[in-house]
Design a protein around this motif. Structure first.
Motif, PDB file in Angstrom:
ATOM      1  N   GLY A 137       0.820  -1.209   0.000  1.00  0.00           N
ATOM      2  CA  GLY A 137       0.000   0.000   0.000  1.00  0.00           C
ATOM      3  C   GLY A 137       0.853   1.257   0.000  1.00  0.00           C
ATOM      4  N   GLN A 138       2.064   1.154  -0.570  1.00  0.00           N
ATOM      5  CA  GLN A 138       3.000   2.276  -0.503  1.00  0.00           C
ATOM      6  C   GLN A 138       2.546   3.499  -1.305  1.00  0.00           C
ATOM      7  OE1 GLN A 138       6.773   1.649  -3.032  1.00  0.00           O
ATOM      8  NE2 GLN A 138       6.148  -0.464  -2.545  1.00  0.00           N
ATOM      9  N   LYS A 139       1.528   3.318  -2.143  1.00  0.00           N
ATOM     10  CA  LYS A 139       1.024   4.490  -2.868  1.00  0.00           C
ATOM     11  C   LYS A 139       0.390   5.502  -1.913  1.00  0.00           C
ATOM     12  CE  LYS A 139      -3.505   2.418  -3.940  1.00  0.00           C
ATOM     13  NZ  LYS A 139      -4.437   2.042  -5.042  1.00  0.00           N
ATOM     14  N   TYR A 140       0.062   5.026  -0.694  1.00  0.00           N
ATOM     15  CA  TYR A 140      -0.514   5.938   0.299  1.00  0.00           C
ATOM     16  C   TYR A 140       0.557   6.603   1.162  1.00  0.00           C
ATOM     17  CZ  TYR A 140      -4.779   3.373  -0.881  1.00  0.00           C
ATOM     18  OH  TYR A 140      -5.836   2.807  -1.544  1.00  0.00           O
ATOM     19  N   ILE A 141       1.825   6.221   0.920  1.00  0.00           N
ATOM     20  CA  ILE A 141       2.923   6.789   1.705  1.00  0.00           C
ATOM     21  C   ILE A 141       3.478   8.007   0.983  1.00  0.00           C
ATOM     22  CG2 ILE A 141       5.206   6.379   2.711  1.00  0.00           C
ATOM     23  CD1 ILE A 141       3.042   4.781   4.040  1.00  0.00           C
ATOM     24  N   HIS A 142       3.446   9.133   1.656  1.00  0.00           N
ATOM     25  CA  HIS A 142       3.983  10.369   1.096  1.00  0.00           C
ATOM     26  C   HIS A 142       4.885  11.040   2.139  1.00  0.00           C
ATOM     27  CE1 HIS A 142       1.079   9.966  -2.149  1.00  0.00           C
ATOM     28  NE2 HIS A 142       0.113   9.844  -1.244  1.00  0.00           N
ATOM     29  N   PRO A 143       5.876  11.810   1.690  1.00  0.00           N
ATOM     30  CA  PRO A 143       6.711  12.549   2.646  1.00  0.00           C
ATOM     31  C   PRO A 143       5.849  13.446   3.528  1.00  0.00           C
ATOM     32  CG  PRO A 143       7.669  12.601   0.448  1.00  0.00           C
ATOM     33  CD  PRO A 143       6.295  12.007   0.297  1.00  0.00           C
ATOM     34  N   LEU A 144       6.249  13.578   4.780  1.00  0.00           N
ATOM     35  CA  LEU A 144       5.464  14.397   5.704  1.00  0.00           C
ATOM     36  C   LEU A 144       5.428  15.854   5.272  1.00  0.00           C
ATOM     37  CD1 LEU A 144       6.431  12.944   9.205  1.00  0.00           C
ATOM     38  CD2 LEU A 144       4.397  12.498   7.834  1.00  0.00           C
ATOM     39  N   THR A 145       6.518  16.315   4.663  1.00  0.00           N
ATOM     40  CA  THR A 145       6.580  17.690   4.167  1.00  0.00           C
ATOM     41  C   THR A 145       7.275  17.698   2.824  1.00  0.00           C
ATOM     42  OG1 THR A 145       8.693  18.133   5.257  1.00  0.00           O
ATOM     43  CG2 THR A 145       6.691  18.650   6.507  1.00  0.00           C
ATOM     44  N   LYS A 146       7.082  18.764   2.081  1.00  0.00           N
ATOM     45  CA  LYS A 146       7.783  18.916   0.814  1.00  0.00           C
ATOM     46  C   LYS A 146       9.174  19.495   1.060  1.00  0.00           C
ATOM     47  CE  LYS A 146       3.539  19.618  -1.870  1.00  0.00           C
ATOM     48  NZ  LYS A 146       2.804  20.522  -2.784  1.00  0.00           N
ATOM     49  N   GLY A 147       9.979  19.452   0.028  1.00  0.00           N
ATOM     50  CA  GLY A 147      11.319  20.024   0.137  1.00  0.00           C
ATOM     51  C   GLY A 147      12.318  19.031   0.716  1.00  0.00           C
ATOM     52  N   LYS A 148      13.364  19.562   1.312  1.00  0.00           N
ATOM     53  CA  LYS A 148      14.466  18.736   1.793  1.00  0.00           C
ATOM     54  C   LYS A 148      14.369  18.367   3.268  1.00  0.00           C
ATOM     55  CE  LYS A 148      17.787  20.470  -1.615  1.00  0.00           C
ATOM     56  NZ  LYS A 148      19.129  21.081  -1.821  1.00  0.00           N
ATOM     57  N   LEU A 149      13.273  18.711   3.918  1.00  0.00           N
ATOM     58  CA  LEU A 149      13.167  18.438   5.345  1.00  0.00           C
ATOM     59  C   LEU A 149      13.277  16.945   5.670  1.00  0.00           C
ATOM     60  CD1 LEU A 149      12.827  19.588   8.147  1.00  0.00           C
ATOM     61  CD2 LEU A 149      10.333  19.429   7.843  1.00  0.00           C
TER      62      LEU A 149
END
Length: 360
Positions: A137-149
């Motif tokens: 189900g990794q399609k539901y996994i997204h970075p918590l924030t955008k950018g380089k954080l």
């Protein structure tokens, strides 16, 4: 599905971070456990024993960082593949240990949480199942924030782990989970706990053998034919501490353990000890003797003790104890432990020997 994946993601990530940090708190302890796995009677990889500590540190840091990257969503595909590979590998080890009864404690959570081999294998299977849910189900996994954080957080976690493990290796674990922690009374720890003996009575009832478990040694009132009796005694928390002479024929435990002021210099193996540390230890032990302390050494290599005593002009004698016990007592070689009437008052790494509490 989305919420299930996020829940599994959090459970796996937090578990990996906790497991890694507990072992990172005591890298020496984890390296000793890896040495057990590398032993001839287990995986038969003795050539890896000298690298056990380096491998232990790498695995601990790797475990923490994988947990962090999973939680922040950095490099999710690589992270999930590495998580699966690690779980399959450790699943094999725990199954091997459980099935062949080779290593009784996997060391997954250090000394903080003890698992039997089968419990360890079950834990790995559960984590593997949770990770597979996240993987598919990794399609539901997204970075918590955008950018380089997410990258910054990952790098900071690596840096923190390196600094933390450097500190505990050159001093002592920040949190001591072992039975020989400060405040422990060794004689009390050697006493059998209440109801330590369990009795297993076998009776033939309706033509079949049935086992009755009791804590009472009295013959139970069972409507059946008595067959046999066995018993199992639970070991006390401390069951392997003694102070013996070179020939292991005389035990001096009673003579020393109730001293008001006792300082023990611990070296599980003198050939692996930091030799230069004995210079500082001589200064500390001489001062301790002036302050009324009885000073003794404990080692598993009595044949090497006279050389160390003579070379560094030490004013105390060494006695024998098993290397496993001494490694458990303190993660420093050599290390220092002070006691009063059997209670551990202070413990210091040889790098902190001058900080040992031995004032009047």
């Amino acid at each position: 599905m989305k919420y299930l994946v996020q829940l599994c993601r959090i459970l796996v990530g937090v578990t990996f971070i906790i497991s890694g940090m507990i072992k990172l708190n005591d890298p020496m302890g984890f390296s000793f456990k890896l040495e057990d796995y590398f032993a001839p009677g287990v995986l038969n990889l003795p050539f890896l024993v000298p690298y056990a500590l380096a491998f232990a540190i790498f695995v601990c840091i790797f475990e923490v960082v994988l947990g962090v990257t999973l939680l922040v969503g950095y490099k999710k595909k690589l992270t999930l593949w590495l998580l699966l590979a690690m779980l399959v590998f450790f699943g094999f080890l725990t199954f091997y240990s459980a099935y062949f009864n080779k290593v009784t404690d996997c060391g997954c959570f250090g000394d903080a949480i003890k698992f039997t081999p089968w419990q360890s294998f079950t834990k790995d299977l559960v984590l593997l199942a949770l990770t597979l849910v996240v993987f598919f189900g990794q399609k539901y996994i997204h970075p918590l924030t955008k950018g380089k954080l997410p990258l910054v957080v990952t790098c900071l976690s690596v840096l923190f782990c390196i600094i933390f493990v450097y500190y505990v290796y050159n001093h002592l674990p920040v949190k001591d989970f072992r039975v020989y922690k400060i405040g422990t009374n060794i004689p009390k720890g050697m006493e059998l706990p209440p109801n330590a003996v369990t009795y297993y009575w076998t009776f033939k009832i309706d033509g079949q053998n049935k086992v009755i478990e009791t804590k009472d040694p009295s013959f139970p009132k069972i409507a059946g034919e008595y067959v046999s009796l066995t018993s199992k005694t639970e070991m006390p928390p401390i069951h392997d501490f003694y102070i013996q002479d070179k020939d292991r024929s005389t035990d001096y435990l009673e003579e020393f353990i109730n001293k008001d002021k006792l300082l023990m210099v611990i070296s599980y193996r003198l050939d692996r000890a930091n030799q230069e540390a004995f210079k500082a230890i001589k200064t500390v032990t001489d001062k301790a003797m002036k302050n009324g302390y009885t000073v003794i050494g404990l080692t598993s290599q009595m044949e090497k003790a006279p050389y160390i005593v003579k070379k560094y002009e030490l004013n105390f004698n060494f006695y024998y104890n098993d290397a496993t016990t001494l490694k458990t007592m303190i993660r420093s070689n050599p290390g220092l432990i002070t006691l009063s009437k059997g209670t551990i008052i202070d413990k210091k790494h040889y790098n902190d020997s001058e900080k040992l509490s031995i004032d009047n």
